[in-house]
Write a protein that holds these residues in place. Sequence first.
Motif, PDB file in Angstrom:
ATOM      1  N   PRO A 147       0.835  -1.213   0.000  1.00  0.00           N
ATOM      2  CA  PRO A 147       0.000   0.000   0.000  1.00  0.00           C
ATOM      3  C   PRO A 147       0.864   1.255   0.000  1.00  0.00           C
ATOM      4  O   PRO A 147       1.913   1.296   0.642  1.00  0.00           O
ATOM      5  N   THR A 148       0.392   2.255  -0.743  1.00  0.00           N
ATOM      6  CA  THR A 148       1.083   3.552  -0.740  1.00  0.00           C
ATOM      7  C   THR A 148       0.375   4.549   0.171  1.00  0.00           C
ATOM      8  O   THR A 148       0.937   5.587   0.507  1.00  0.00           O
ATOM      9  N   THR A 149      -0.874   4.256   0.517  1.00  0.00           N
ATOM     10  CA  THR A 149      -1.592   5.051   1.521  1.00  0.00           C
ATOM     11  C   THR A 149      -2.448   4.103   2.346  1.00  0.00           C
ATOM     12  O   THR A 149      -2.895   3.057   1.871  1.00  0.00           O
ATOM     13  N   GLY A 150      -2.690   4.478   3.572  1.00  0.00           N
ATOM     14  CA  GLY A 150      -3.540   3.695   4.455  1.00  0.00           C
ATOM     15  C   GLY A 150      -2.892   2.394   4.902  1.00  0.00           C
ATOM     16  O   GLY A 150      -1.775   2.051   4.492  1.00  0.00           O
ATOM     17  N   SER A 151      -3.608   1.691   5.731  1.00  0.00           N
ATOM     18  CA  SER A 151      -3.158   0.384   6.211  1.00  0.00           C
ATOM     19  C   SER A 151      -4.374  -0.406   6.665  1.00  0.00           C
ATOM     20  O   SER A 151      -5.432   0.167   6.971  1.00  0.00           O
ATOM     21  N   GLY A 152      -4.223  -1.711   6.717  1.00  0.00           N
ATOM     22  CA  GLY A 152      -5.354  -2.546   7.114  1.00  0.00           C
ATOM     23  C   GLY A 152      -6.542  -2.341   6.196  1.00  0.00           C
ATOM     24  O   GLY A 152      -6.414  -2.428   4.967  1.00  0.00           O
ATOM     25  N   ALA A 153      -7.688  -2.037   6.807  1.00  0.00           N
ATOM     26  CA  ALA A 153      -8.911  -1.868   6.022  1.00  0.00           C
ATOM     27  C   ALA A 153      -8.864  -0.641   5.112  1.00  0.00           C
ATOM     28  O   ALA A 153      -9.640  -0.544   4.153  1.00  0.00           O
ATOM     29  N   THR A 154      -7.987   0.313   5.388  1.00  0.00           N
ATOM     30  CA  THR A 154      -7.912   1.537   4.566  1.00  0.00           C
ATOM     31  C   THR A 154      -6.772   1.486   3.549  1.00  0.00           C
ATOM     32  O   THR A 154      -6.554   2.460   2.827  1.00  0.00           O
ATOM     33  N   ALA A 155      -6.051   0.380   3.503  1.00  0.00           N
ATOM     34  CA  ALA A 155      -4.935   0.274   2.559  1.00  0.00           C
ATOM     35  C   ALA A 155      -5.456   0.404   1.125  1.00  0.00           C
ATOM     36  O   ALA A 155      -6.560  -0.046   0.801  1.00  0.00           O
ATOM     37  N   ASN A 156      -4.638   1.007   0.258  1.00  0.00           N
ATOM     38  CA  ASN A 156      -5.099   1.261  -1.115  1.00  0.00           C
ATOM     39  C   ASN A 156      -4.584   0.222  -2.115  1.00  0.00           C
ATOM     40  O   ASN A 156      -4.693   0.440  -3.320  1.00  0.00           O
ATOM     41  N   ASN A 157      -4.024  -0.884  -1.662  1.00  0.00           N
ATOM     42  CA  ASN A 157      -3.541  -1.914  -2.601  1.00  0.00           C
ATOM     43  C   ASN A 157      -4.637  -2.957  -2.842  1.00  0.00           C
ATOM     44  O   ASN A 157      -4.475  -4.142  -2.568  1.00  0.00           O
ATOM     45  N   VAL A 158      -5.749  -2.486  -3.379  1.00  0.00           N
ATOM     46  CA  VAL A 158      -6.916  -3.346  -3.607  1.00  0.00           C
ATOM     47  C   VAL A 158      -7.258  -3.486  -5.091  1.00  0.00           C
ATOM     48  O   VAL A 158      -8.089  -4.326  -5.452  1.00  0.00           O
ATOM     49  N   GLY A 159      -6.664  -2.650  -5.938  1.00  0.00           N
ATOM     50  CA  GLY A 159      -7.042  -2.674  -7.345  1.00  0.00           C
ATOM     51  C   GLY A 159      -8.427  -2.083  -7.556  1.00  0.00           C
ATOM     52  O   GLY A 159      -9.077  -1.605  -6.609  1.00  0.00           O
ATOM     53  N   LEU A 160      -8.877  -2.117  -8.805  1.00  0.00           N
ATOM     54  CA  LEU A 160     -10.160  -1.483  -9.135  1.00  0.00           C
ATOM     55  C   LEU A 160     -11.315  -2.479  -9.006  1.00  0.00           C
ATOM     56  O   LEU A 160     -12.131  -2.646  -9.906  1.00  0.00           O
ATOM     57  N   VAL A 161     -11.363  -3.122  -7.858  1.00  0.00           N
ATOM     58  CA  VAL A 161     -12.427  -4.097  -7.610  1.00  0.00           C
ATOM     59  C   VAL A 161     -13.750  -3.390  -7.314  1.00  0.00           C
ATOM     60  O   VAL A 161     -14.816  -3.777  -7.805  1.00  0.00           O
ATOM     61  N   GLY A 162     -13.665  -2.353  -6.467  1.00  0.00           N
ATOM     62  CA  GLY A 162     -14.873  -1.607  -6.099  1.00  0.00           C
ATOM     63  C   GLY A 162     -14.938  -0.298  -6.863  1.00  0.00           C
ATOM     64  O   GLY A 162     -14.197  -0.081  -7.828  1.00  0.00           O
ATOM     65  N   GLU A 163     -15.846   0.555  -6.458  1.00  0.00           N
ATOM     66  CA  GLU A 163     -16.005   1.850  -7.122  1.00  0.00           C
ATOM     67  C   GLU A 163     -14.983   2.820  -6.545  1.00  0.00           C
ATOM     68  O   GLU A 163     -15.185   3.412  -5.492  1.00  0.00           O
ATOM     69  N   GLU A 164     -13.888   2.983  -7.272  1.00  0.00           N
ATOM     70  CA  GLU A 164     -12.817   3.852  -6.827  1.00  0.00           C
ATOM     71  C   GLU A 164     -12.994   5.240  -7.443  1.00  0.00           C
ATOM     72  O   GLU A 164     -13.459   5.389  -8.569  1.00  0.00           O
ATOM     73  N   LEU A 165     -12.582   6.262  -6.691  1.00  0.00           N
ATOM     74  CA  LEU A 165     -12.836   7.640  -7.072  1.00  0.00           C
ATOM     75  C   LEU A 165     -11.857   8.130  -8.142  1.00  0.00           C
ATOM     76  O   LEU A 165     -10.639   8.048  -7.965  1.00  0.00           O
ATOM     77  N   LEU A 166     -12.426   8.639  -9.261  1.00  0.00           N
ATOM     78  CA  LEU A 166     -11.606   9.280 -10.290  1.00  0.00           C
ATOM     79  C   LEU A 166     -11.525  10.781 -10.062  1.00  0.00           C
ATOM     80  O   LEU A 166     -10.458  11.386 -10.139  1.00  0.00           O
ATOM     81  N   ALA A 167     -12.664  11.417  -9.789  1.00  0.00           N
ATOM     82  CA  ALA A 167     -12.710  12.869  -9.563  1.00  0.00           C
ATOM     83  C   ALA A 167     -13.925  13.185  -8.710  1.00  0.00           C
ATOM     84  O   ALA A 167     -14.933  12.460  -8.728  1.00  0.00           O
ATOM     85  N   LEU A 168     -13.832  14.317  -7.990  1.00  0.00           N
ATOM     86  CA  LEU A 168     -14.892  14.681  -7.051  1.00  0.00           C
ATOM     87  C   LEU A 168     -15.081  16.194  -7.029  1.00  0.00           C
ATOM     88  O   LEU A 168     -14.102  16.944  -6.919  1.00  0.00           O
ATOM     89  N   ALA A 169     -16.337  16.645  -7.135  1.00  0.00           N
ATOM     90  CA  ALA A 169     -16.691  18.050  -6.924  1.00  0.00           C
ATOM     91  C   ALA A 169     -17.447  18.124  -5.604  1.00  0.00           C
ATOM     92  O   ALA A 169     -18.545  17.577  -5.479  1.00  0.00           O
ATOM     93  N   LEU A 170     -16.869  18.777  -4.624  1.00  0.00           N
ATOM     94  CA  LEU A 170     -17.512  18.819  -3.307  1.00  0.00           C
ATOM     95  C   LEU A 170     -18.772  19.675  -3.296  1.00  0.00           C
ATOM     96  O   LEU A 170     -19.605  19.536  -2.415  1.00  0.00           O
ATOM     97  N   ASP A 171     -18.913  20.572  -4.276  1.00  0.00           N
ATOM     98  CA  ASP A 171     -20.098  21.432  -4.357  1.00  0.00           C
ATOM     99  C   ASP A 171     -20.454  21.604  -5.829  1.00  0.00           C
ATOM    100  O   ASP A 171     -19.706  22.237  -6.577  1.00  0.00           O
ATOM    101  N   SER A 172     -21.561  21.034  -6.240  1.00  0.00           N
ATOM    102  CA  SER A 172     -21.957  21.121  -7.649  1.00  0.00           C
ATOM    103  C   SER A 172     -22.135  22.570  -8.095  1.00  0.00           C
ATOM    104  O   SER A 172     -21.853  22.914  -9.244  1.00  0.00           O
ATOM    105  N   THR A 173     -22.598  23.427  -7.193  1.00  0.00           N
ATOM    106  CA  THR A 173     -22.814  24.827  -7.551  1.00  0.00           C
ATOM    107  C   THR A 173     -21.500  25.507  -7.905  1.00  0.00           C
ATOM    108  O   THR A 173     -21.407  26.243  -8.895  1.00  0.00           O
ATOM    109  N   GLU A 174     -20.460  25.257  -7.107  1.00  0.00           N
ATOM    110  CA  GLU A 174     -19.163  25.874  -7.402  1.00  0.00           C
ATOM    111  C   GLU A 174     -18.557  25.303  -8.679  1.00  0.00           C
ATOM    112  O   GLU A 174     -17.990  26.030  -9.493  1.00  0.00           O
ATOM    113  N   ALA A 175     -18.662  23.995  -8.870  1.00  0.00           N
ATOM    114  CA  ALA A 175     -18.084  23.362 -10.056  1.00  0.00           C
ATOM    115  C   ALA A 175     -18.799  23.782 -11.335  1.00  0.00           C
ATOM    116  O   ALA A 175     -18.176  23.868 -12.398  1.00  0.00           O
ATOM    117  N   SER A 176     -20.091  24.050 -11.256  1.00  0.00           N
ATOM    118  CA  SER A 176     -20.853  24.381 -12.464  1.00  0.00           C
ATOM    119  C   SER A 176     -20.415  25.709 -13.066  1.00  0.00           C
ATOM    120  O   SER A 176     -20.660  25.967 -14.241  1.00  0.00           O
TER     121      SER A 176
END
Length: 213
Positions: A147-176
Amino acid sequence: MATRGLFVRALAGATGAALLTGVAGAALAEPVDGDDVRVDVEIDAVEPAGALTMSVAADSTTLAEVASGDPAVRQFDGALPTVTVTDDRGEVPAGQFWYVTGQSSAFEGEGLTSLPAGHLGWRPNLITEGDGEVAAGEEVVTVLDDPTTGSGATANNVGLVGEELLALALDSTEASAQGTWQADADLFLKTPADVAPGSYSATLTLTLWEDEY
């Protein structure tokens, strides 16, 4: 057509005036009969202008082998086609945010043992610059990596098995206010050195979500 309509109305008016002049001295017109006509109209609600949408620059990409630096591992690199999120809505609801996730299927090939999606990792990259309205997701490494971040249950060496985040807008109004955002990712597949040779394919599903606080 407008000129002809004006002419017809003018003619009717002139004719009516002449008739009225002729009969004015005799009597005023009286209604003989009458009836009512109801006029109906169905007016639909106005649909909100614009939409929050996502597009992907290509429907396939190819990985090519590179030096892994580990004799026990073979590595294949490539790039995720550019993902574009467009928000051209006239009004964006307050308290909402959007994000894009990616999830891969296993790599399959005819007569070959499948490679689970945990062998595919990515390093997201935000192409469109802004003032922090949108952020790229964090790197996800493969099950053959430490893992390069996290450990145990938060470790990031899981591959793209689940829905992994590509990009995030914390506020749609600001991003629009920007209107359009683009992101891509470095892709890397890591396999054991003795992986069976052959042609493998997987499906990487990208999904745009919107939620509210």
